[in-house]
Design a protein around this motif. Structure first.
Motif, short mmCIF file in Angstrom:
data_model
loop_
_atom_site.label_atom_id
_atom_site.label_comp_id
_atom_site.label_asym_id
_atom_site.label_seq_id
_atom_site.Cartn_x
_atom_site.Cartn_y
_atom_site.Cartn_z
N PRO A 10 -75.26 22.32 4.13
CA PRO A 10 -74.17 21.53 5.22
C PRO A 10 -74.55 22.03 6.52
O PRO A 10 -75.37 22.87 6.92
CB PRO A 10 -72.86 22.58 4.61
CG PRO A 10 -73.63 23.33 3.59
CD PRO A 10 -75.06 23.32 3.47
N GLU A 11 -73.90 21.17 7.49
CA GLU A 11 -74.19 21.31 8.78
C GLU A 11 -74.10 22.61 9.47
O GLU A 11 -74.83 23.17 10.31
CB GLU A 11 -73.33 20.18 9.56
CG GLU A 11 -73.51 19.80 11.04
CD GLU A 11 -72.64 18.96 11.73
OE1 GLU A 11 -73.12 18.39 12.67
OE2 GLU A 11 -71.54 18.82 11.28
N GLY A 12 -73.09 23.33 8.93
CA GLY A 12 -72.74 24.69 9.50
C GLY A 12 -73.98 25.63 9.07
O GLY A 12 -73.98 26.72 9.68
N SER A 13 -74.80 25.41 8.13
CA SER A 13 -75.83 26.20 7.71
C SER A 13 -77.12 25.65 8.32
O SER A 13 -78.14 26.26 8.01
CB SER A 13 -75.96 26.36 6.30
OG SER A 13 -74.89 26.76 5.53
N LEU A 14 -77.09 24.59 8.93
CA LEU A 14 -78.37 23.79 9.34
C LEU A 14 -78.75 24.68 10.87
O LEU A 14 -78.45 24.30 11.84
CB LEU A 14 -78.19 22.59 9.86
CG LEU A 14 -79.51 21.62 9.96
CD1 LEU A 14 -80.14 21.45 8.71
CD2 LEU A 14 -79.01 20.16 10.53
N ALA A 15 -79.64 25.77 10.63
CA ALA A 15 -79.97 26.50 11.63
C ALA A 15 -81.64 27.21 11.15
O ALA A 15 -82.11 27.02 10.20
CB ALA A 15 -79.12 27.85 11.71
N GLY A 16 -82.38 27.81 12.35
CA GLY A 16 -83.42 28.14 12.08
C GLY A 16 -84.61 27.34 11.45
O GLY A 16 -84.53 26.14 12.00
N PRO A 17 -85.22 27.48 10.26
CA PRO A 17 -86.36 26.70 9.79
C PRO A 17 -85.53 25.15 9.45
O PRO A 17 -86.22 24.06 9.50
CB PRO A 17 -86.80 27.46 8.72
CG PRO A 17 -86.31 28.73 8.57
CD PRO A 17 -85.24 28.97 9.73
#
Length: 118
Positions: free
Chosen positions: A94-101
């Motif tokens: 989900p976009e809200g978890s699209l972080a880091g690698p």
């Protein structure tokens, strides 16, 4: 003699790496996708390092509260080694978890993907 040693080091390494990112959701309901294929060793190694840095087995893809109308990214990686079975990895992020690698992988695939005419 060194050539044989170099060949032994590369045994089992991927000869082709394919990454596809598709985005769904949002208000417009459009589903764009981007893909990249790498088959040269330095490029494959670079992509593979980024793929390996993502938390594949620990990601459940669940959408949190308030994210129903946000984008969801489906990421598929196919690693095709010369002498081993093909390995496939899939994740829904989900976009809200699209972080880091995850964010780095998605951005890099988008940037490297050939532009499509609109």
């Amino acid at each position: 003699m060194n050539q044989q040693h170099d060949d032994d080091e590369g045994a089992g390494r991927p000869t082709t790496l394919r990454i596809t990112v598709a985005r769904s959701g949002g208000v417009g309901g459009m589903r764009p996708s981007w893909s990249v294929t790498a088959s040269e060793e330095p490029e494959v190694d670079s992509w593979l390092a980024l793929v390996e840095s993502c938390p594949w087995p620990n990601h459940d893809g669940s959408v949190g509260p308030g994210e129903a109308d946000r984008f969801v990214y489906t990421i598929r990686v196919v690693i095709d080694p010369e002498q081993h079975p093909v390995e496939e990895r899939d994740a829904t992020v989900p976009e809200g978890s699209l972080a880091g690698p995850w964010a780095e992988l998605v951005d890099r695939v988008k940037d490297a993907s050939p532009r499509r005419p609109r």
